[in-house]
Design a protein around this motif. Structure first.
Motif, mmCIF file in Angstrom:
data_model
loop_
_atom_site.group_PDB
_atom_site.id
_atom_site.type_symbol
_atom_site.label_atom_id
_atom_site.label_comp_id
_atom_site.label_asym_id
_atom_site.label_seq_id
_atom_site.Cartn_x
_atom_site.Cartn_y
_atom_site.Cartn_z
ATOM 1 N N GLU B 54 -2.330 -3.723 -11.901
ATOM 2 C CA GLU B 54 -1.574 -3.325 -13.097
ATOM 3 C C GLU B 54 -2.101 -1.941 -13.452
ATOM 4 N N ALA B 55 -1.206 -0.997 -13.714
ATOM 5 C CA ALA B 55 -1.664 0.374 -13.967
ATOM 6 C C ALA B 55 -0.601 1.152 -14.721
ATOM 7 N N PRO B 56 -1.030 2.263 -15.377
ATOM 8 C CA PRO B 56 -0.062 3.113 -16.074
ATOM 9 C C PRO B 56 0.809 3.934 -15.127
ATOM 10 N N SER B 57 0.305 4.197 -13.903
ATOM 11 C CA SER B 57 1.076 5.013 -12.950
ATOM 12 C C SER B 57 0.489 4.849 -11.544
ATOM 13 N N PRO B 58 1.286 5.230 -10.514
ATOM 14 C CA PRO B 58 0.734 5.182 -9.158
ATOM 15 C C PRO B 58 -0.398 6.188 -8.966
ATOM 16 N N ASP B 59 -0.314 7.304 -9.683
ATOM 17 C CA ASP B 59 -1.372 8.319 -9.588
ATOM 18 C C ASP B 59 -2.707 7.770 -10.086
ATOM 19 N N ALA B 60 -2.638 6.967 -11.150
ATOM 20 C CA ALA B 60 -3.876 6.378 -11.675
ATOM 21 C C ALA B 60 -4.482 5.433 -10.640
ATOM 22 N N VAL B 61 -3.624 4.649 -9.960
ATOM 23 C CA VAL B 61 -4.103 3.748 -8.893
ATOM 24 C C VAL B 61 -4.795 4.575 -7.804
ATOM 25 N N GLN B 62 -4.136 5.655 -7.386
ATOM 26 C CA GLN B 62 -4.686 6.477 -6.294
ATOM 27 C C GLN B 62 -5.973 7.179 -6.732
ATOM 28 N N ARG B 63 -6.059 7.609 -7.992
ATOM 29 C CA ARG B 63 -7.296 8.284 -8.430
ATOM 30 C C ARG B 63 -8.489 7.340 -8.342
ATOM 31 N N VAL B 64 -8.280 6.077 -8.748
ATOM 32 C CA VAL B 64 -9.387 5.117 -8.658
ATOM 33 C C VAL B 64 -9.768 4.910 -7.192
ATOM 34 N N HIS B 65 -8.772 4.683 -6.344
ATOM 35 C CA HIS B 65 -9.048 4.439 -4.915
ATOM 36 C C HIS B 65 -9.730 5.656 -4.276
ATOM 37 N N GLU B 66 -9.288 6.867 -4.636
ATOM 38 C CA GLU B 66 -9.888 8.069 -4.046
ATOM 39 C C GLU B 66 -11.343 8.209 -4.485
ATOM 40 N N ARG B 67 -11.597 8.048 -5.786
ATOM 41 C CA ARG B 67 -12.973 8.173 -6.297
ATOM 42 C C ARG B 67 -13.863 7.087 -5.691
ATOM 43 N N ALA B 68 -13.276 5.930 -5.360
ATOM 44 C CA ALA B 68 -14.065 4.839 -4.761
ATOM 45 C C ALA B 68 -14.215 5.030 -3.252
ATOM 46 N N GLY B 69 -13.548 6.074 -2.718
ATOM 47 C CA GLY B 69 -13.737 6.394 -1.312
ATOM 48 C C GLY B 69 -12.742 5.797 -0.346
ATOM 49 N N HIS B 70 -11.637 5.225 -0.875
ATOM 50 C CA HIS B 70 -10.674 4.644 0.065
ATOM 51 C C HIS B 70 -9.248 4.851 -0.465
ATOM 52 N N PRO B 71 -8.718 6.075 -0.308
ATOM 53 C CA PRO B 71 -7.362 6.349 -0.783
ATOM 54 C C PRO B 71 -6.326 5.449 -0.097
ATOM 55 N N ALA B 72 -5.279 5.119 -0.823
ATOM 56 C CA ALA B 72 -4.213 4.275 -0.274
ATOM 57 C C ALA B 72 -3.265 5.123 0.576
ATOM 58 N N SER B 73 -2.657 4.471 1.585
ATOM 59 C CA SER B 73 -1.655 5.146 2.416
ATOM 60 C C SER B 73 -0.289 5.105 1.739
ATOM 61 N N GLU B 74 -0.005 4.012 1.029
ATOM 62 C CA GLU B 74 1.260 3.846 0.307
ATOM 63 C C GLU B 74 0.951 3.199 -1.041
ATOM 64 N N ILE B 75 1.731 3.533 -2.066
ATOM 65 C CA ILE B 75 1.631 2.849 -3.358
ATOM 66 C C ILE B 75 3.059 2.596 -3.834
ATOM 67 N N HIS B 76 3.406 1.336 -4.030
ATOM 68 C CA HIS B 76 4.755 0.972 -4.482
ATOM 69 C C HIS B 76 4.714 0.268 -5.831
ATOM 70 N N PRO B 77 5.535 0.736 -6.792
ATOM 71 C CA PRO B 77 5.718 -0.083 -7.988
ATOM 72 C C PRO B 77 6.449 -1.358 -7.527
ATOM 73 N N VAL B 78 6.061 -2.495 -8.064
ATOM 74 C CA VAL B 78 6.790 -3.738 -7.723
ATOM 75 C C VAL B 78 7.208 -4.412 -9.026
ATOM 76 N N PRO B 79 8.266 -3.855 -9.644
ATOM 77 C CA PRO B 79 8.698 -4.357 -10.953
ATOM 78 C C PRO B 79 9.264 -5.778 -10.894
ATOM 79 N N LEU B 80 9.674 -6.197 -9.684
ATOM 80 C CA LEU B 80 10.242 -7.547 -9.540
ATOM 81 C C LEU B 80 9.221 -8.442 -8.851
ATOM 82 N N ALA B 81 9.078 -9.659 -9.335
ATOM 83 C CA ALA B 81 8.114 -10.591 -8.733
ATOM 84 C C ALA B 81 8.580 -12.016 -8.999
ATOM 85 N N VAL B 82 8.257 -12.883 -8.035
ATOM 86 C CA VAL B 82 8.498 -14.331 -8.235
ATOM 87 C C VAL B 82 7.263 -15.104 -7.787
#
Lengths: 82, 82
Positions: B54-82
């Motif tokens: 859960e995050a405010p934006s995909p950039d925020a997700v990537q900033r955490v992953h980058e600072r932790a040393g493992h940037p993501a290759s893809e980031i998708h919002p998934v507004p639909l879920a079941v």
């Protein structure tokens, strides 16, 4: 049993109702293959859908998805989880 | 807030311990970006790792992953879920 994440591509514009219908179609026949679809997440903009399941094999996951009309593009065992 | 699924590639051979360490590194700094990493699943054979957050934006997700040393290759919002 093992845990799998499968990926569907090309579902651009998928709606909440369509995701629920697709998931319901899987649930309706999954028992016949010993599969249990736990969750699905969809990104209508990119058309990517992720499905998490417990299943005896990736082939069993694909057979359910194929019979339900939406074969997966990728199926990965995900033995590690946190 | 929105729900995101991000994908890391190239983590072939990842171990349970390494996945836990990577997840812990994210959790340690996620609050600074308003991100909450919920689950991660890994396939050591293909090297693919999926992270649900859960995050405010995909950039925020990537900033955490980058600072932790493992940037993501893809980031998708998934507004639909079941």
């Amino acid at each position: 049993m093992a845990t799998f994440m499968d990926v569907h591509r090309g579902m651009t514009g998928i709606t909440d109702e369509q995701l629920r219908e697709a998931h319901a179609a899987d649930l309706a026949i999954q028992d016949e293959e010993g599969v249990s679809f736990e969750h699905a997440w969809a990104d209508p903009d990119s058309g990517v859908v992720y499905c998490l399941s417990e299943a005896p094999s990736p082939d069993a996951v694909q057979r359910v998805h194929e019979r339900a009309g939406h074969p997966a593009s990728e199926i990965h065992p995900v033995p590690l989880a946190v």
